[in-house]
Design a protein around this motif. Sequence first.
Motif, PDB file in Angstrom:
ATOM      1  N   ARG A 361      20.760  68.728  28.433  1.00 52.34           N
ATOM      2  CA  ARG A 361      20.442  67.581  27.936  1.00 52.34           C
ATOM      3  C   ARG A 361      20.066  67.714  26.308  1.00 52.34           C
ATOM      4  O   ARG A 361      19.174  68.611  26.120  1.00 52.34           O
ATOM      5  CB  ARG A 361      19.200  66.769  28.658  1.00 52.34           C
ATOM      6  CG  ARG A 361      19.512  65.243  28.667  1.00 52.34           C
ATOM      7  CD  ARG A 361      17.998  64.556  28.592  1.00 52.34           C
ATOM      8  NE  ARG A 361      17.434  64.654  27.312  1.00 52.34           N
ATOM      9  CZ  ARG A 361      16.133  64.107  27.242  1.00 52.34           C
ATOM     10  NH1 ARG A 361      15.633  63.665  28.027  1.00 52.34           N
ATOM     11  NH2 ARG A 361      15.682  64.327  26.069  1.00 52.34           N
ATOM     12  N   GLU A 398      31.623  62.690  31.670  1.00 52.56           N
ATOM     13  CA  GLU A 398      31.053  61.544  32.410  1.00 52.56           C
ATOM     14  C   GLU A 398      29.635  62.216  32.845  1.00 52.56           C
ATOM     15  O   GLU A 398      28.553  61.514  32.710  1.00 52.56           O
ATOM     16  CB  GLU A 398      31.599  61.087  33.772  1.00 52.56           C
ATOM     17  CG  GLU A 398      32.990  60.246  33.118  1.00 52.56           C
ATOM     18  CD  GLU A 398      32.552  58.960  32.494  1.00 52.56           C
ATOM     19  OE1 GLU A 398      31.528  58.542  32.666  1.00 52.56           O
ATOM     20  OE2 GLU A 398      33.541  58.587  31.729  1.00 52.56           O
ATOM     21  N   ARG A 399      29.496  63.520  33.234  1.00 54.25           N
ATOM     22  CA  ARG A 399      28.119  64.062  33.571  1.00 54.25           C
ATOM     23  C   ARG A 399      27.364  64.237  32.270  1.00 54.25           C
ATOM     24  O   ARG A 399      26.197  63.963  32.128  1.00 54.25           O
ATOM     25  CB  ARG A 399      28.345  65.453  34.281  1.00 54.25           C
ATOM     26  CG  ARG A 399      29.027  65.632  35.369  1.00 54.25           C
ATOM     27  CD  ARG A 399      28.695  66.779  36.274  1.00 54.25           C
ATOM     28  NE  ARG A 399      28.954  68.089  35.336  1.00 54.25           N
ATOM     29  CZ  ARG A 399      30.037  68.503  35.405  1.00 54.25           C
ATOM     30  NH1 ARG A 399      30.905  68.111  36.005  1.00 54.25           N
ATOM     31  NH2 ARG A 399      30.183  69.857  34.809  1.00 54.25           N
ATOM     32  N   ASP A 402      26.191  60.843  31.304  1.00 56.25           N
ATOM     33  CA  ASP A 402      24.957  60.467  32.156  1.00 56.25           C
ATOM     34  C   ASP A 402      23.583  60.907  31.668  1.00 56.25           C
ATOM     35  O   ASP A 402      22.425  60.413  31.646  1.00 56.25           O
ATOM     36  CB  ASP A 402      25.234  61.339  33.601  1.00 56.25           C
ATOM     37  CG  ASP A 402      26.110  60.305  34.337  1.00 56.25           C
ATOM     38  OD1 ASP A 402      26.553  59.218  34.160  1.00 56.25           O
ATOM     39  OD2 ASP A 402      26.679  61.006  35.271  1.00 56.25           O
ATOM     40  N   VAL A 405      22.568  58.709  28.785  1.00 55.97           N
ATOM     41  CA  VAL A 405      21.708  57.336  29.446  1.00 55.97           C
ATOM     42  C   VAL A 405      20.457  57.806  29.986  1.00 55.97           C
ATOM     43  O   VAL A 405      19.630  57.013  29.737  1.00 55.97           O
ATOM     44  CB  VAL A 405      22.734  57.085  30.237  1.00 55.97           C
ATOM     45  CG1 VAL A 405      22.280  55.716  31.157  1.00 55.97           C
ATOM     46  CG2 VAL A 405      24.179  56.626  29.798  1.00 55.97           C
ATOM     47  N   GLU A 406      20.395  58.890  30.567  1.00 59.53           N
ATOM     48  CA  GLU A 406      18.982  59.193  31.152  1.00 59.53           C
ATOM     49  C   GLU A 406      17.952  59.321  29.872  1.00 59.53           C
ATOM     50  O   GLU A 406      16.720  58.843  30.049  1.00 59.53           O
ATOM     51  CB  GLU A 406      19.181  60.711  31.820  1.00 59.53           C
ATOM     52  CG  GLU A 406      17.921  61.168  32.249  1.00 59.53           C
ATOM     53  CD  GLU A 406      17.857  62.475  32.745  1.00 59.53           C
ATOM     54  OE1 GLU A 406      17.385  63.606  32.587  1.00 59.53           O
ATOM     55  OE2 GLU A 406      19.020  62.741  33.822  1.00 59.53           O
ATOM     56  N   ARG A 416      19.724  50.649  33.037  1.00 59.67           N
ATOM     57  CA  ARG A 416      20.699  50.608  33.925  1.00 59.67           C
ATOM     58  C   ARG A 416      20.476  49.536  34.499  1.00 59.67           C
ATOM     59  O   ARG A 416      21.896  49.014  35.051  1.00 59.67           O
ATOM     60  CB  ARG A 416      20.250  51.939  35.024  1.00 59.67           C
ATOM     61  CG  ARG A 416      20.361  53.150  34.545  1.00 59.67           C
ATOM     62  CD  ARG A 416      19.806  54.364  35.726  1.00 59.67           C
ATOM     63  NE  ARG A 416      20.139  55.554  35.121  1.00 59.67           N
ATOM     64  CZ  ARG A 416      21.018  56.565  34.844  1.00 59.67           C
ATOM     65  NH1 ARG A 416      22.116  56.280  35.117  1.00 59.67           N
ATOM     66  NH2 ARG A 416      20.634  57.704  34.420  1.00 59.67           N
ATOM     67  N   ARG A 422      30.152  50.874  30.041  1.00 56.15           N
ATOM     68  CA  ARG A 422      29.938  51.818  28.788  1.00 56.15           C
ATOM     69  C   ARG A 422      31.294  52.449  28.764  1.00 56.15           C
ATOM     70  O   ARG A 422      32.303  52.445  29.420  1.00 56.15           O
ATOM     71  CB  ARG A 422      29.064  52.829  29.488  1.00 56.15           C
ATOM     72  CG  ARG A 422      29.640  53.973  30.439  1.00 56.15           C
ATOM     73  CD  ARG A 422      28.231  54.831  30.783  1.00 56.15           C
ATOM     74  NE  ARG A 422      29.237  56.095  31.611  1.00 56.15           N
ATOM     75  CZ  ARG A 422      28.511  57.176  32.043  1.00 56.15           C
ATOM     76  NH1 ARG A 422      27.111  56.911  32.096  1.00 56.15           N
ATOM     77  NH2 ARG A 422      28.972  58.000  32.972  1.00 56.15           N
TER      78      ARG A 422
END
Length: 502
Positions: A361, A398-399, A402, A405-406, A416, A422
Amino acid sequence: MIGAGMGAMAAAARLAVAGHRVAVYERTGTYGGAVRRFERDGFGFDTGPGLLAVPAVYRDLFVKTGRQPLEECVELVQVDPSARHVFADGSEVSLPNASRAGVVSALDLALGAGAGQRWGDFLVRAREAWDRTRRPLLEEPLWADWRVLAEREPYPAVPHKRLLRTRQAGTLAEIGAWELRDPRLTALLESHALGYGLDPRDTPASAAVLPYMEHAFGTWYVRGGMRELARAVYERCLDRRVEFVFEAEVRRILDKDGRAAGVELADGSLVEADHVVAGVAPERLSAMTGHELYGPDDLRPTTGPAAGAEAEVEVAPGRFTVFLALRGRPGPGAAHRTVVHAPDRTAELDRLHRAGDEPVRPTVTVLRPDDPALRPDAEHESVVLSAVSAPVAKGAEERFADLLVEAAEQAVPGLRERLLWREVRAPGAGGEGTESGFGALAAPALAAGAGRFLRPSNVTALPGLYRVGGRSHPGGGLPHAGMSGALVAGLIVEGPDFQGSQ
C-alpha cells in the motif's frame, strides 16, 4: 515544433508573437501532452496534474502573448486547505494555503507542541535553497558550467547543539531524520518527492524547494479541470496564428550543412524550417536525427534515478490512477486534496523503483474537486486516486487499485457504499499524450546529487534543434514546462546570448 505538450505550446505562442511562423506536428489527436481528461457517463476526471503551483508562469505567458490575461481565459481557484494529511498512526492535519503562521499553528495543534516550529524553521531553510537555485534552475538556460550546480548543495547547514558544529543534510531523508525528528513531518516532506517518483533516501536536500514552492505560491485549481488550462494555452496559440497538425508523427529531423532544417513526417512529406523545437524524449530525439546531440561537456540524460551499475536493474516509477464515480454529495468540509500516507515507509520506498509481484500500500493522493463541470449533477461526485509506484505486474492492477481505494476510505466516508464504478489506469497504458504512455513522470531539475537530477540543456549540439518539455531543462511539472517554453523562445529570438526570463 514536434509535439503539442504544454512546454511546446508555451514556446509556440511566444515565438509567434515574436514574428515567427510556427507549425506544431502532434502524433496524437489532441494537444496538452499529459494534461488530458477522461469522461464517462457525465463524470469528468483529470488524467494528469490535478493542481497548479506557481501560476505566475502562465500569467506571464498570457501577458507576453496577448491582451487577455490568464484570469479572463480560465477561472483560477486557490485551494484551501492546501491539503489534508492522514498519517500512518491515524493522526491528521489540514494545512492552510500559503500561510506559514497558519501551517505552524495547525501542525502544533495536530501533532504536538514544537512540530509546527520545526516545520516553520525548515521552510526558512528551504527558502534559502530556493533563492539560491530559482534563477539557474527555473528562469535561465542551463549553465555551460552545469557541474557547479551538480556539486554544490544549496540547502543550508544547520547548527547541531550536541555536536557543537553545523551539519548539512545531503538528502531529503536526512532533513527528516536530523531536523524534523517526527515520522509524520518526515512523511509530509517526503510526499512532495514521491509525487515525482523520487526516493527521498537518495534525492538531494535541494528538493526542499518542492514543498517550499507550494507553501510560497499556493496551490491552485482551474475550474472545469486542469484540461481547461491546456485549452486556454492552445487557444492562445491559435489566436497567434500557430498552425497545428494532429495525427502527424515526425519520423526524422532534416539537416542541411550541419544544421537542423526541417522534419520528415511518417507519410514521407518534408517540411522545411529555420528552427526545430522537439518536445520528445531524449532517446527518441537522438533516433530522429542520426546525429550525436551531446557535446563532450553537455549534460546527458541518465538511465534511471541512480547512476552506475544498479541503474540497469531499476525501473522507472509511474503514476497509477483510479477514477471513481460516486453517488451522493461530497458533504460539508470535504478537502479538495487529501494525502493518505503509507503505513510502511520502508516497504513503499523499496518498491518505488523495483517491480514486484505483490504490491504494497503506497501513499495515496485523493482529489475531490467540488466542480459541477466534472459530475453529471449535484447528487454525484468524481474522485481521482493516484499513487506513484514501480510498474505493477500484469494481473495485479486490480489488487493494487483495491489498496488505493482502501486508503481513500480514510478521506471519503462511505466510499464503497457510494461507488457506482471505477476505471483503473496503470502507468504506461495507452500512450495517452506522453512519451512513455499514461502516468509517465518527469521530475523538476534539482541541484546537487552529482548532476543526476539536472536535465539536458534546451540547446543541442545540432544547431537549430532545441529541446522543450519535462525531459529537458528545467524538468517536469506544469510550472517548469511553461518555463521551458519561455527559455526555448528566448534562445531562438535572442540567440545564444539570452540570459533568461525576466
